[in-house]
Design a protein around this motif. Structure first.
Motif, mmCIF file in Angstrom:
data_model
loop_
_atom_site.group_PDB
_atom_site.id
_atom_site.type_symbol
_atom_site.label_atom_id
_atom_site.label_comp_id
_atom_site.label_asym_id
_atom_site.label_seq_id
_atom_site.Cartn_x
_atom_site.Cartn_y
_atom_site.Cartn_z
ATOM 1 N N ARG A 1 73.893 -11.218 -39.773
ATOM 2 C CA ARG A 1 72.457 -10.982 -40.003
ATOM 3 C C ARG A 1 72.009 -11.600 -41.324
ATOM 4 N NH1 ARG A 1 68.475 -7.317 -38.326
ATOM 5 N NH2 ARG A 1 66.921 -6.908 -39.934
ATOM 6 N N ASP A 2 72.859 -11.482 -42.353
ATOM 7 C CA ASP A 2 72.492 -12.058 -43.642
ATOM 8 C C ASP A 2 72.406 -13.580 -43.577
ATOM 9 O OD1 ASP A 2 72.409 -9.531 -44.692
ATOM 10 O OD2 ASP A 2 74.459 -9.589 -45.477
ATOM 11 N N ARG A 3 73.253 -14.193 -42.734
ATOM 12 C CA ARG A 3 73.226 -15.653 -42.617
ATOM 13 C C ARG A 3 72.164 -16.147 -41.641
ATOM 14 N NH1 ARG A 3 78.903 -14.897 -42.163
ATOM 15 N NH2 ARG A 3 78.737 -15.368 -39.939
ATOM 16 N N SER A 4 71.662 -15.244 -40.787
ATOM 17 C CA SER A 4 70.696 -15.655 -39.781
ATOM 18 C C SER A 4 69.371 -16.054 -40.433
ATOM 19 C CB SER A 4 70.462 -14.518 -38.782
ATOM 20 O OG SER A 4 69.517 -14.898 -37.807
ATOM 21 N N VAL A 5 68.795 -17.136 -39.899
ATOM 22 C CA VAL A 5 67.547 -17.635 -40.466
ATOM 23 C C VAL A 5 66.377 -16.728 -40.111
ATOM 24 C CG1 VAL A 5 65.962 -19.603 -40.491
ATOM 25 C CG2 VAL A 5 68.428 -19.990 -40.361
ATOM 26 N N ASP A 6 66.356 -16.256 -38.875
ATOM 27 C CA ASP A 6 65.197 -15.476 -38.419
ATOM 28 C C ASP A 6 65.675 -14.239 -37.645
ATOM 29 O OD1 ASP A 6 62.649 -14.686 -37.903
ATOM 30 O OD2 ASP A 6 62.297 -16.127 -36.281
ATOM 31 N N PRO A 7 66.282 -13.255 -38.318
ATOM 32 C CA PRO A 7 66.711 -12.046 -37.598
ATOM 33 C C PRO A 7 65.514 -11.190 -37.217
ATOM 34 C CG PRO A 7 67.117 -11.779 -39.935
ATOM 35 C CD PRO A 7 66.627 -13.189 -39.746
ATOM 36 N N ILE A 8 65.541 -10.672 -36.002
ATOM 37 C CA ILE A 8 64.446 -9.824 -35.528
ATOM 38 C C ILE A 8 64.826 -8.354 -35.652
ATOM 39 C CG2 ILE A 8 62.957 -9.279 -33.579
ATOM 40 C CD1 ILE A 8 62.503 -12.046 -34.805
ATOM 41 N N VAL A 9 65.930 -7.946 -35.016
ATOM 42 C CA VAL A 9 66.338 -6.547 -35.048
ATOM 43 C C VAL A 9 67.811 -6.464 -34.651
ATOM 44 C CG1 VAL A 9 65.711 -6.101 -32.631
ATOM 45 C CG2 VAL A 9 65.732 -4.213 -34.253
#
Length: 295
Positions: A123-131
């Motif tokens: 999640r920390d590396r994700s560019v656009d986390p939603i939920v």
């Protein structure tokens, strides 16, 4: 004929001999005792030597009697020890069972913690986390492969968004409700993901088989050889899945189309991450007006 009531010793020679020997032994014992008393009084050294001699002669008998006595005394002690050891063994077995249950629970918690930490790192590396939401069920035994996510439109989840777990890509959202969403898994027959091979960038597609496995197929090429253990990640083509997400591993060597297994197993997932589409569709703009009419 009634038996005689006279119990005098004269009627039995054996009883006469027994009584006589009793008298003799009593008199002999008294005489020996008197002699020993006199010797111990007037000649103590001689009495000591005699006492040691008698002790030496009776030592084997005393030892034998002591051994027999200790053996007889050991029987109840052995019985008691057996029951005590048996009870202690039962208690130890029960403690081992309790400890095993606690150990299994601790291992499960540690495993869940590792998965959650990995998911948080993703999640920390994700560019656009939603939920981040829980996968509450999956159709592992059906011909169609779907999973249910306990997050929906209220959490910003929309159809077309990719879903990934700590190990790799899970699928994409196909239906949403207020607080739930339906995920099309990679193993479904309608799922197609553009991928590339990690060792040389070979483009391919991963298509679901509907039986829990996927096929890796070559794209725009023939006689493409796949080796067992080849790793494939998403390529980013198509605009849905971000590039570089682990997708599948080839099981057996083959050519053009081979069987593979996905990295993420929905049956073992607790939580999954919903991301925004890699290249979302541009919003619809106003329809441009037609050319002005000719004068």
């Amino acid at each position: 004929m009634a038996p005689a009531r006279d119990r005098r010793t004269g009627f039995s020679r054996r009883r006469q001999y027994g009584v006589f020997m009793g008298y003799v032994l009593a008199i002999a014992g008294a005489v020996v005792g008197a002699v020993l008393l006199v010797v111990s009084t007037f000649n103590p050294p001689a009495f000591s030597a005699l006492r040691v001699t008698v002790a030496g002669m009776t030592t084997p008998v005393s030892s034998g009697l002591a051994w027999v006595g200790s053996g007889v005394a050991a029987v109840p002690r052995a019985i008691g020890t057996y029951f005590f050891v048996r009870q202690e063994n039962v208690a130890l077995h029960a403690e081992v069972d309790r400890t095993r249950a606690l150990l299994m629970r601790a291992r499960t918690i540690a495993y869940d913690n590792r998965r959650l930490r990995t998911l948080l790192a993703v999640r920390d590396r994700s560019v656009d986390p939603i939920v981040t939401a829980r996968l509450v069920s999956s159709t592992a035994s059906s011909g169609r492969r779907y999973a249910l996510l306990n997050a929906g439109r209220w959490s910003g989840v929309r159809p077309g968004m990719p879903v990934r777990g700590p190990d790799g890509l899970v699928g994409r959202i196909v239906e949403t409700g207020p607080n739930a969403a339906r995920v099309l898994l990679l193993t479904d027959g309608d799922s197609i993901v553009p991928v590339r091979r990690t060792r040389d960038g070979l483009p391919a597609i991963v298509a679901g088989r509907g039986d829990g496995m996927v096929d890796v197929r070559s794209v725009n090429a023939t006689n493409v050889k796949f080796a067992a253990g080849d790793l494939f990640v998403s390529s980013g083509i198509g605009g849905i899945y971000a590039p570089g997400v682990p997708v599948a591993r080839v099981l057996k060597a083959g050519q053009d189309s081979v069987e593979a297994r996905t990295f993420a197993d929905p049956d073992t997932l607790d939580f999954a991450l919903v991301e925004g589409a890699f290249m979302p569709m541009p919003p619809r703009g106003p329809i441009p007006a037609g050319p002005p009419p000719a004068p």
